[in-house]
Scaffold this active site. Structure first.
Site, PDB file in Angstrom:
ATOM      1  N   PRO A   2       0.823  -1.290   0.122  1.00 32.26           N
ATOM      2  CA  PRO A   2       0.057   0.096   0.036  1.00 32.26           C
ATOM      3  C   PRO A   2       0.998   1.371  -0.070  1.00 32.26           C
ATOM      4  CG  PRO A   2       0.046  -1.287   2.184  1.00 32.26           C
ATOM      5  CD  PRO A   2       0.957  -1.788   1.175  1.00 32.26           C
ATOM      6  N   GLU A   3       0.324   2.221  -0.883  1.00 32.20           N
ATOM      7  CA  GLU A   3       0.985   3.420  -0.725  1.00 32.20           C
ATOM      8  C   GLU A   3      -0.202   4.467  -0.448  1.00 32.20           C
ATOM      9  OE1 GLU A   3       3.617   4.198  -4.213  1.00 32.20           O
ATOM     10  OE2 GLU A   3       3.953   2.227  -4.219  1.00 32.20           O
ATOM     11  N   LYS A  60       1.391   7.197   4.523  1.00 33.53           N
ATOM     12  CA  LYS A  60       1.277   5.830   4.797  1.00 33.53           C
ATOM     13  C   LYS A  60       0.604   5.146   6.455  1.00 33.53           C
ATOM     14  CE  LYS A  60       4.803   4.895   1.370  1.00 33.53           C
ATOM     15  NZ  LYS A  60       6.293   4.338   0.931  1.00 33.53           N
ATOM     16  N   ARG A 114       3.570 -10.672   5.417  1.00 37.82           N
ATOM     17  CA  ARG A 114       5.211 -10.521   5.515  1.00 37.82           C
ATOM     18  C   ARG A 114       5.519  -9.985   6.836  1.00 37.82           C
ATOM     19  NH1 ARG A 114       7.496  -8.266   0.114  1.00 37.82           N
ATOM     20  NH2 ARG A 114       9.662  -8.633   1.128  1.00 37.82           N
ATOM     21  N   ARG A 256      15.722  -0.619  -5.090  1.00 37.59           N
ATOM     22  CA  ARG A 256      14.261  -1.051  -5.828  1.00 37.59           C
ATOM     23  C   ARG A 256      14.193  -1.066  -7.180  1.00 37.59           C
ATOM     24  NH1 ARG A 256      10.752   0.235  -1.605  1.00 37.59           N
ATOM     25  NH2 ARG A 256       9.321  -1.196  -2.522  1.00 37.59           N
TER      26      ARG A 256
END
Length: 273
Positions: A2-3, A60, A114, A256
């Site tokens: 999610p952003e 966030k 996670r 990234r």
DNA sequence: TCCTATGTTGTATG
DNA sequence: ACATACAACATAGG
């Protein structure tokens, strides 16, 4: 996953429980990593029998305030794959459900495979530090072109991509939004922050705001975006630029995976990874 | 088996 | 003190 926009969508999902009391707080694994640094027992006793009063998102980070005095603060960060959902009040928890707030008509669930997410709790009239010291929103008046220019100047040797991921200046921007911003601003992600011309800085600043606004406006319930965005093409095997049709490039930039269009975003050596 | 994944943080180095 | 780079965290899926 999610952003900024996904976080706000998740927050509004839990708003289904506004005004309703929590009958039971279920924590299947109190020692789970998502509770690192958090007093789970205080959370459990503090929220039980209290109504959900309001919610807010900032970048966030989310906060849900409970109680008639709104003095019980539940902070949630979704990390990499966290998610909020709403279930019937009696349901069978899934494997990675870590926090369940059971109300009379529904259950509010925090799920995170996670365990990169985080659950925070604070009780008191004072604003908890983790909420008070958040950076100014991209939509706030503090997010000026001058502030962005100064930030780029200070991080002059860092590539644009990792600069955009710095939450202290671009709260809510994550990996896909950073790529989307640079693609729309026609700036190569490996360019150094300090080498932008004034016109490019201005374009960069405006595009950050625009993508954040559009992301919130156009996000679908399935976290999807129109095909005219770079968004859906980032993960395709090959993938073509939805604007010019050129083959997209990918490389690790700032650690990234980064995707860009070599035709729309020129000006740097072709990085290949 | 190896690689990847929409994030943050601690540590080492300059 | 500040800027920069990167491994580590934990799990699932291709």
């Amino acid at each position: 996953m999610p952003e900024l926009a996904e976080v706000d969508l998740a927050r509004r999902l839990w708003d289904a429980g506004l005004g309703e009391r929590v009958l039971e707080v279920i924590v299947p694994k109190p020692g789970a990593r998502v509770f690192r640094g958090t007093d789970v027992e205080a959370l459990r006793s503090g929220l039980t029998r209290q109504p959900l009063a309001e919610s807010e998102a900032s970048g966030k980070q989310m906060v849900f305030r409970f109680g008639a005095k709104r003095d019980r603060w539940l902070g949630i960060h979704l990390g990499m794959e966290g998610d909020l959902r709403v279930e019937p009040t009696r349901f069978e928890p899934r494997k990675h459900d870590y926090l369940i707030l059971r109300q009379a008509k529904r259950a509010l669930v925090f799920h995170d495979t996670r365990l990169f997410g985080r659950v925070l709790y604070h009780q008191g009239a004072d604003v908890p530090e983790w909420w008070a010291k958040l950076p100014p929103s991209i939509f706030s008046e503090a997010f000026t072109r001058e502030a962005v220019a100064a930030f780029l100047a200070r991080r002059k040797r860092t590539a644009l991509k990792p600069v955009l991921l710095m939450q202290e200046r671009f709260p809510g921007v994550g990996n896909w939004m950073a790529d989307e911003i640079l693609w729309r601003a026609r700036l190569h992600p490996a360019r150094r922050a300090g080498e932008l011309k004034p016109a490019e800085v201005a374009r960069f600043h405006e595009t950050v705001r625009e993508v954040c606004r559009l992301a919130i406006e156009e996000i679908g319930p399935d976290w999807g975006y129109p095909d005219t965005w770079l968004f859906g093409h980032r993960w395709e095997k090959g993938g073509a630029c939805p604007r010019c049709g050129a083959d997209l490039d990918r490389a690790q930039i700032g650690g990234r995976t980064t995707c860009w269009c070599p035709r729309c975003q020129p000006g740097k050596l072709r990085v290949d990874g």
